[in-house]
Design a protein around this motif. Structure first.
Motif, mmCIF file in Angstrom:
data_model
loop_
_atom_site.group_PDB
_atom_site.id
_atom_site.type_symbol
_atom_site.label_atom_id
_atom_site.label_comp_id
_atom_site.label_asym_id
_atom_site.label_seq_id
_atom_site.Cartn_x
_atom_site.Cartn_y
_atom_site.Cartn_z
ATOM 1 N N GLU A 100 0.834 -1.195 0.000
ATOM 2 C CA GLU A 100 0.000 0.000 0.000
ATOM 3 C C GLU A 100 0.872 1.249 0.000
ATOM 4 O O GLU A 100 1.675 1.458 0.908
ATOM 5 C CB GLU A 100 -0.929 -0.001 1.209
ATOM 6 N N LEU A 101 0.724 2.057 -1.046
ATOM 7 C CA LEU A 101 1.413 3.338 -1.150
ATOM 8 C C LEU A 101 0.365 4.440 -1.074
ATOM 9 O O LEU A 101 -0.641 4.397 -1.795
ATOM 10 C CB LEU A 101 2.180 3.474 -2.470
ATOM 11 N N ARG A 102 0.600 5.432 -0.224
ATOM 12 C CA ARG A 102 -0.341 6.529 -0.065
ATOM 13 C C ARG A 102 0.405 7.860 -0.174
ATOM 14 O O ARG A 102 1.311 8.147 0.602
ATOM 15 C CB ARG A 102 -1.044 6.454 1.296
ATOM 16 N N ASP B 73 -0.916 6.837 -5.345
ATOM 17 C CA ASP B 73 -1.515 5.827 -4.480
ATOM 18 C C ASP B 73 -1.487 4.500 -5.229
ATOM 19 O O ASP B 73 -1.715 4.464 -6.441
ATOM 20 C CB ASP B 73 -2.966 6.158 -4.130
ATOM 21 N N GLN C 231 13.964 5.649 -0.200
ATOM 22 C CA GLN C 231 12.884 6.208 0.600
ATOM 23 C C GLN C 231 12.206 7.335 -0.171
ATOM 24 O O GLN C 231 12.851 8.078 -0.911
ATOM 25 C CB GLN C 231 13.431 6.761 1.926
ATOM 26 N N THR D 200 3.595 7.468 2.538
ATOM 27 C CA THR D 200 3.888 6.270 3.323
ATOM 28 C C THR D 200 3.781 5.023 2.450
ATOM 29 O O THR D 200 2.976 4.962 1.521
ATOM 30 C CB THR D 200 2.926 6.125 4.515
ATOM 31 N N ILE D 201 4.606 4.028 2.795
ATOM 32 C CA ILE D 201 4.614 2.751 2.089
ATOM 33 C C ILE D 201 4.530 1.649 3.128
ATOM 34 O O ILE D 201 5.351 1.575 4.055
ATOM 35 C CB ILE D 201 5.890 2.573 1.250
ATOM 36 N N SER D 202 3.536 0.791 2.963
ATOM 37 C CA SER D 202 3.355 -0.353 3.858
ATOM 38 C C SER D 202 3.413 -1.628 3.035
ATOM 39 O O SER D 202 2.744 -1.730 2.003
ATOM 40 C CB SER D 202 2.015 -0.250 4.580
ATOM 41 N N THR E 83 4.065 -3.966 7.446
ATOM 42 C CA THR E 83 5.112 -3.120 8.023
ATOM 43 C C THR E 83 5.213 -1.809 7.250
ATOM 44 O O THR E 83 5.299 -1.820 6.016
ATOM 45 C CB THR E 83 6.482 -3.821 7.979
ATOM 46 N N VAL E 84 5.209 -0.694 7.958
ATOM 47 C CA VAL E 84 5.458 0.601 7.328
ATOM 48 C C VAL E 84 6.966 0.716 7.136
ATOM 49 O O VAL E 84 7.718 0.834 8.106
ATOM 50 C CB VAL E 84 4.919 1.756 8.191
ATOM 51 N N VAL E 85 7.407 0.655 5.884
ATOM 52 C CA VAL E 85 8.848 0.603 5.612
ATOM 53 C C VAL E 85 9.466 1.988 5.485
ATOM 54 O O VAL E 85 10.696 2.126 5.523
ATOM 55 C CB VAL E 85 9.141 -0.223 4.340
ATOM 56 N N THR E 86 8.639 3.014 5.340
ATOM 57 C CA THR E 86 9.179 4.367 5.277
ATOM 58 C C THR E 86 9.717 4.757 6.650
ATOM 59 O O THR E 86 9.038 4.641 7.659
ATOM 60 C CB THR E 86 8.095 5.368 4.833
#
Length: 240
Positions: A5-7, A27, A58, A63-65, A69-72
């Motif tokens: 998931e990218l937002r 997104d 990065q 945010t990237i999940s 896990t949120v990897v950002t």
């Protein structure tokens, strides 16, 4: 269930006096078990997107999940541990270590996991079996064809049982027949092992093996084939 998931993700680079923005407030949601292909003109950020999803780079914002896990914002050491357990990467040029056998190349990711030697051996043998190369386990890269090398690379990508596999032009250096064999293999692994895949490709035939096809252009996604044959729909559903 959303696995990737990218937002609101943006990424820019400086090129001389110019600012290049390959990803502009995008997104993206990829469900568990999906196979998504990504196409677009050169330099539009396709590989940048893979690097962001895999935590190699990065974003400037957003945010990237991935796999819960949120990897950002994770530290390098935490990212390395997360990648080892959750992500497989398939390269265009195989990136095999020439002094290691096929078995040893595939085994490398498992050395980062807390596994016994017998568990590692079982995983490597199963991964090689999945790509049809058990009989080449003791061969070095120089003793393999290009297609066999790429299959070793695919086995290495799946050996740690990752949640998601990202593939950067996995058929780009192969001839037509071998490319079709690798396409069939990726499709089978997605279907039979339920591996979620995100693949960048310039090959429209390769893109068609995916369950969803995206086009990245001028920092935005276009989605192909949604809502009817030949119709192109962007990421928010507007017809183009």
């Amino acid at each position: 269930m959303a696995l990737v998931e990218l937002r609101g993700v943006s990424k820019s680079f400086r090129k001389g006096d110019e600012t290049i923005t390959p990803l502009d407030n995008i997104d993206l949601v990829i469900e568990a078990g999906e196979f998504v292909s990504l196409m677009g003109p050169s330099g539009t950020g396709k590989s940048t997107l893979l690097n962001l999803v895999s935590g190699i780079d990065q974003p400037d914002s957003g945010t990237i999940s991935v796999a819960g896990t949120v990897v950002t914002g994770l530290s390098r050491s935490k990212l390395a541990d997360w990648r080892a357990a959750n992500l497989g990467y398939i390269f265009q040029t195989h990136n095999l270590i020439p002094v290691l056998t096929a078995y040893e190349n595939v085994e490398l990711p498992t050395l980062l996991l807390k596994l016994t030697s017998s568990q590692r051996r079982q995983r490597v043998e199963l991964a090689l079996e999945a790509v049809g190369l058990n009989d080449r386990a003791d061969h070095y890269p120089r003793q393999l064809s290009g297609g066999q090398e790429q299959r070793v690379g695919i086995a290495r990508a799946i050996v740690a049982h990752p949640k998601v596999v990202v593939a950067d032009e996995p058929t780009g250096s192969l001839d037509t027949e071998t490319s079709e064999q690798v396409q069939d293999l990726l499709q089978r692994l997605n279907r039979e092992l339920d591996i979620t895949m995100l693949m960048v490709t310039h090959d429209s035939d390769a893109a068609c093996i995916a369950s969803r096809q995206l086009i990245l252009d001028r920092g935005k996604f276009l989605e192909k084939g949604v809502g009817g044959a030949g119709m192109v729909v962007d990421s928010v559903g507007d017809k183009r």
